[in-house]
Motif scaffolding. Structure first.
Motif, PDB file in Angstrom:
ATOM      1  N   ILE A 183      55.139 -20.001  22.424  1.00 33.83           N
ATOM      2  CA  ILE A 183      56.016 -21.139  22.720  1.00 33.83           C
ATOM      3  C   ILE A 183      57.068 -20.734  23.744  1.00 33.83           C
ATOM      4  O   ILE A 183      57.367 -21.474  24.692  1.00 33.83           O
ATOM      5  CB  ILE A 183      56.670 -21.655  21.424  1.00 33.83           C
ATOM      6  CG1 ILE A 183      55.605 -22.282  20.514  1.00 33.83           C
ATOM      7  CG2 ILE A 183      57.771 -22.660  21.734  1.00 33.83           C
ATOM      8  CD1 ILE A 183      56.113 -22.627  19.125  1.00 33.83           C
ATOM      9  N   LEU A 184      57.625 -19.542  23.565  1.00 34.78           N
ATOM     10  CA  LEU A 184      58.689 -19.056  24.450  1.00 34.78           C
ATOM     11  C   LEU A 184      58.217 -18.886  25.889  1.00 34.78           C
ATOM     12  O   LEU A 184      58.968 -19.126  26.840  1.00 34.78           O
ATOM     13  CB  LEU A 184      59.216 -17.718  23.911  1.00 34.78           C
ATOM     14  CG  LEU A 184      60.406 -17.092  24.639  1.00 34.78           C
ATOM     15  CD1 LEU A 184      61.645 -17.958  24.480  1.00 34.78           C
ATOM     16  CD2 LEU A 184      60.670 -15.689  24.088  1.00 34.78           C
ATOM     17  N   THR A 185      56.957 -18.488  26.065  1.00 37.54           N
ATOM     18  CA  THR A 185      56.467 -18.175  27.409  1.00 37.54           C
ATOM     19  C   THR A 185      55.597 -19.273  28.026  1.00 37.54           C
ATOM     20  O   THR A 185      55.187 -19.151  29.170  1.00 37.54           O
ATOM     21  CB  THR A 185      55.642 -16.863  27.378  1.00 37.54           C
ATOM     22  OG1 THR A 185      54.562 -16.993  26.444  1.00 37.54           O
ATOM     23  CG2 THR A 185      56.522 -15.686  26.983  1.00 37.54           C
ATOM     24  N   ARG A 186      55.335 -20.343  27.298  1.00 39.46           N
ATOM     25  CA  ARG A 186      54.405 -21.359  27.805  1.00 39.46           C
ATOM     26  C   ARG A 186      54.875 -21.956  29.130  1.00 39.46           C
ATOM     27  O   ARG A 186      54.094 -22.047  30.090  1.00 39.46           O
ATOM     28  CB  ARG A 186      54.204 -22.465  26.768  1.00 39.46           C
ATOM     29  CG  ARG A 186      53.270 -23.554  27.274  1.00 39.46           C
ATOM     30  CD  ARG A 186      52.947 -24.587  26.228  1.00 39.46           C
ATOM     31  NE  ARG A 186      52.091 -25.630  26.781  1.00 39.46           N
ATOM     32  CZ  ARG A 186      51.590 -26.625  26.077  1.00 39.46           C
ATOM     33  NH1 ARG A 186      51.868 -26.723  24.779  1.00 39.46           N
ATOM     34  NH2 ARG A 186      50.827 -27.517  26.644  1.00 39.46           N
ATOM     35  N   LYS A 208      55.587 -17.825  18.123  1.00 41.01           N
ATOM     36  CA  LYS A 208      56.922 -17.872  18.726  1.00 41.01           C
ATOM     37  C   LYS A 208      56.892 -17.397  20.176  1.00 41.01           C
ATOM     38  O   LYS A 208      57.483 -18.019  21.070  1.00 41.01           O
ATOM     39  CB  LYS A 208      57.900 -17.018  17.903  1.00 41.01           C
ATOM     40  CG  LYS A 208      59.310 -16.990  18.472  1.00 41.01           C
ATOM     41  CD  LYS A 208      60.214 -16.101  17.625  1.00 41.01           C
ATOM     42  CE  LYS A 208      61.619 -16.011  18.242  1.00 41.01           C
ATOM     43  NZ  LYS A 208      62.502 -15.114  17.437  1.00 41.01           N
ATOM     44  N   SER A 209      56.197 -16.284  20.421  1.00 47.59           N
ATOM     45  CA  SER A 209      56.112 -15.746  21.788  1.00 47.59           C
ATOM     46  C   SER A 209      55.332 -16.684  22.706  1.00 47.59           C
ATOM     47  O   SER A 209      55.665 -16.834  23.888  1.00 47.59           O
ATOM     48  CB  SER A 209      55.453 -14.370  21.765  1.00 47.59           C
ATOM     49  OG  SER A 209      56.246 -13.435  21.063  1.00 47.59           O
ATOM     50  N   SER A 246      48.168  -8.514  32.291  1.00 50.31           N
ATOM     51  CA  SER A 246      47.920  -7.650  31.144  1.00 50.31           C
ATOM     52  C   SER A 246      48.832  -8.143  30.031  1.00 50.31           C
ATOM     53  O   SER A 246      50.053  -7.943  30.074  1.00 50.31           O
ATOM     54  CB  SER A 246      48.221  -6.192  31.507  1.00 50.31           C
ATOM     55  OG  SER A 246      47.977  -5.333  30.422  1.00 50.31           O
ATOM     56  N   ALA A 247      48.250  -8.803  29.034  1.00 43.95           N
ATOM     57  CA  ALA A 247      49.082  -9.596  28.128  1.00 43.95           C
ATOM     58  C   ALA A 247      48.561  -9.581  26.709  1.00 43.95           C
ATOM     59  O   ALA A 247      47.413  -9.213  26.436  1.00 43.95           O
ATOM     60  CB  ALA A 247      49.132 -11.039  28.629  1.00 43.95           C
ATOM     61  N   GLY A 248      49.421 -10.017  25.801  1.00 45.27           N
ATOM     62  CA  GLY A 248      49.063 -10.143  24.406  1.00 45.27           C
ATOM     63  C   GLY A 248      47.959 -11.164  24.208  1.00 45.27           C
ATOM     64  O   GLY A 248      47.907 -12.181  24.887  1.00 45.27           O
ATOM     65  N   GLU A 292      60.481  -9.485  30.547  1.00 45.69           N
ATOM     66  CA  GLU A 292      61.354  -9.041  29.466  1.00 45.69           C
ATOM     67  C   GLU A 292      61.698 -10.220  28.551  1.00 45.69           C
ATOM     68  O   GLU A 292      62.078 -11.296  29.017  1.00 45.69           O
ATOM     69  CB  GLU A 292      62.639  -8.457  30.074  1.00 45.69           C
ATOM     70  CG  GLU A 292      63.613  -7.887  29.101  1.00 45.69           C
ATOM     71  CD  GLU A 292      64.819  -7.266  29.788  1.00 45.69           C
ATOM     72  OE1 GLU A 292      65.729  -6.816  29.076  1.00 45.69           O
ATOM     73  OE2 GLU A 292      64.838  -7.240  31.041  1.00 45.69           O
ATOM     74  N   GLY A 293      61.533 -10.015  27.248  1.00 45.54           N
ATOM     75  CA  GLY A 293      61.786 -11.084  26.286  1.00 45.54           C
ATOM     76  C   GLY A 293      60.518 -11.756  25.813  1.00 45.54           C
ATOM     77  O   GLY A 293      60.572 -12.651  24.959  1.00 45.54           O
TER      78      GLY A 293
END
Length: 270
Positions: free
Chosen positions: A74-77, A71-72, A62-64, A216-217
């Motif tokens: 890149i951060l989570t890739r 930015k998010s 369940s995600a954006g 988280e983050g």
């Protein structure tokens, strides 16, 4: 003998209800199998139409989507590709998400295609809200502008007039895929907005309940929920998630290997 083999694999239509008609979606480089379903469709009929095997451990991401910023993503890739997707493929787990060509879903699809992974990746979305090759549009209806992701293996195209209408179908399908009584099911919360919040609330407060892993983050709702764990919340839904749900938290900065190990331990002990 063929009937018995198909029965054991969960590929025989249930005794009540006619089988649903599945069809291919002919993307330029892939041909996922899809089915259109009205709301409140028996999930066993969906499983049969898509030729999915059961029981299988299942994760619902369940995600954006479109509102998940660069930015998010890149951060989570790396977390998604080297942690979540690698684990799912190694352990032959079924993954369900929103199926659109946006946000975390497109990262999942790209990772699966680029690494030649073969785990079932099921996108579930309202048929009226998405576009894909061969999509029928009724006269007078506005043309949808949200593309499906071509690198998913299966799609369930639900009834409903807006995103979020598909959520209950997702939960029922995930529960049926795990074998109903089996506990090997998990919802992962990554980023997200109002729909993700409602899905987290449903996971925590309604039967059958689904354990939650909050990354988280990763931004937006995931971080709001993580912050509320420490300070409490004046939002009754957020507080209910924390009070009634089985909620776990893992910082994005923990990295892909730690996510892999966390998932490995969760599915080994549940």
């Amino acid at each position: 003998m063929d009937f018995i083999r198909r029965l054991l694999q969960g590929k025989v239509p249930p005794p009540n209800g006619e089988p649903l008609d599945a069809f291919p979606i002919n993307f330029p480089n892939s041909t996922p199998r899809a089915v259109r379903v009205p709301e409140q469709t028996d999930p066993d009929r969906i499983i049969h139409a898509l030729q999915l095997s059961t029981p299988t451990p299942t994760i619902f991401l369940s995600a954006g989507a479109a509102q998940m910023d660069t930015k998010s993503m890149i951060l989570t890739r790396s977390l998604i590709e080297d942690g979540l997707v690698r684990f799912i493929n190694d352990q032959r787990i079924t993954l369900i998400d929103g199926g659109t060509n946006a946000g975390a879903m497109v990262l999942i699809g790209i990772a699966r295609q680029r690494r030649n992974y073969t785990f079932p990746l099921i996108g579930v979305a309202p048929d009226k809200m998405v576009t894909y090759p061969g999509h029928p549009t009724a006269e007078g209806e506005p043309q949808p502008t949200t593309d499906l992701d071509a690198f998913h293996s299966h799609f369930v195209l639900t009834g409903g007039d807006d995103f979020g209408a598909e959520s209950e179908t997702i939960f029922e399908l995930a529960y049926a895929l795990t074998g109903r009584g089996n506990r090997k099911r998990l919802v992962i919360i990554l980023n997200g907005g109002g729909i993700v919040k409602q899905e987290a609330y449903r996971s925590a407060t309604r039967e059958p309940r689904f354990p939650l892993l909050v990354l988280e983050g990763s931004g937006r709702f995931a971080d709001e929920l993580a912050d509320s764990r420490k300070t409490g919340s004046t939002d009754p839904q957020i507080q209910a998630i924390l009070d009634q749900g089985i909620v776990h938290f893992l910082p994005v900065k923990a990295g892909a290997d730690n996510l892999y190990r966390w998932l490995e331990n969760f599915f080994r002990t549940n």
